[in-house]
Design an enzyme around this catalytic site. Sequence first.
Site, PDB file in Angstrom:
ATOM      1  N   LYS A  99       0.837  -1.205   0.000  1.00  0.00           N
ATOM      2  CA  LYS A  99       0.000   0.000   0.000  1.00  0.00           C
ATOM      3  C   LYS A  99       0.873   1.258   0.000  1.00  0.00           C
ATOM      4  O   LYS A  99       0.577   2.237  -0.701  1.00  0.00           O
ATOM      5  CB  LYS A  99      -0.931  -0.010   1.220  1.00  0.00           C
ATOM      6  N   GLN A 145      -4.110  -1.609   9.929  1.00  0.00           N
ATOM      7  CA  GLN A 145      -4.070  -2.911   9.263  1.00  0.00           C
ATOM      8  C   GLN A 145      -4.649  -3.995  10.185  1.00  0.00           C
ATOM      9  O   GLN A 145      -4.252  -4.127  11.326  1.00  0.00           O
ATOM     10  CB  GLN A 145      -2.620  -3.252   8.875  1.00  0.00           C
ATOM     11  N   ASP A 150     -10.565   2.809   4.613  1.00  0.00           N
ATOM     12  CA  ASP A 150     -10.939   1.394   4.493  1.00  0.00           C
ATOM     13  C   ASP A 150     -12.465   1.226   4.466  1.00  0.00           C
ATOM     14  O   ASP A 150     -12.965   0.155   4.159  1.00  0.00           O
ATOM     15  CB  ASP A 150     -10.375   0.591   5.676  1.00  0.00           C
TER      16      ASP A 150
END
Length: 287
Positions: free
Chosen positions: A25, A69, A92
């Site tokens: 990412k 994460q 997200d």
Amino acid sequence: MGVRPGLAAVLVGDNPASQIYVRNKIRACRRIGAHSETLRLSAGTTTDELLRTVERLNGREEIDGILVQLPLPTHISAQRVLAAIAPEKDVDGFHPVNVGRLVSGQPCLAPCTPSGLIEILKRSGIGIRGRRAVVVGRSNIVGKPTAMLLLAEHATVTVCHSRTSDLPSVCREGDILVAAAGRPAMLTREHIRPGAVVLDVGINRIRDAAQAERFLGHDTARLDRFRKTGSTLVGDVHPRHVAEVAAAYTPVPGGVGPLTIAMLMSNTLAASQRRIPASGGPPPHGA
Ligand code: NDP
């Protein structure tokens, strides 16, 4: 646009897969010229410490997107941490506010893997409106938001899970079949309607030679690579069966995975628009 999008990734502990995901990412941010930073916290970090980290990132003007994460170590409340991220920085799309907006059809930051699936369909010229879509998996990260996005695109959607009875016949109703169960090559020929479009979200590492032979026996190059390295990735759909029965499908690896990262970049860019006074906030999902 006069704004450099900024993404902060928070990585707790030393889960090897998470480290790879975060690295990819951050690399993508560099490729598109976005600012990025990784905050590495030890596995012993407490929920309160992580909440304070998120609060600091919420307050930083140059950070548009905050990514914690998953999975987090089990002693940390992922629910509390995700809810602490400012909804407008929740790239997200897991914050309850964004989930609620998605369900009620309002502009939102939508989860990356599901919006990547819609992007694949649209860019491949595959119509969604009026089609039957079957989603295997009902997780908050993939299955449910995928169903919501397909519904927003006017598909008729069925969601399956581990208690669905007669899964093969339900799956065969799908003009579009989305596999997100996390079970290697679970969906076989009997689950796929001939001519269906199959989107395989699953990422499963297999190390068993007999399994590799069964799933990849048709692909000598991949089987050779498996013999050299001792492992390979397969999706939730049987690779040979899907190639034989579907009209179009996403391969694993290389299909859905890269789109997830692309959509994270798209969400980060969308989130950065809040810094442009006239923009009026993030665009609707899929825009
Ligand atoms: P979860 O484990 O959270 O959810 C799996 C879902 O599949 C559950 O709803 C479960 O049902 C259902 N399921 C499991 N076994 C069966 C079965 N035998 N029959 C029917 N349904 C079943 O997984 P995620 O949603 O997080 O991820 C799914 C897959 O996608 C994984 O392989 C993951 O690695 C991959 N993934 C890939 C991404 C990418 O970028 N390509 C991003 C995110 C995930 P129930 O609810 O009843 O338990």
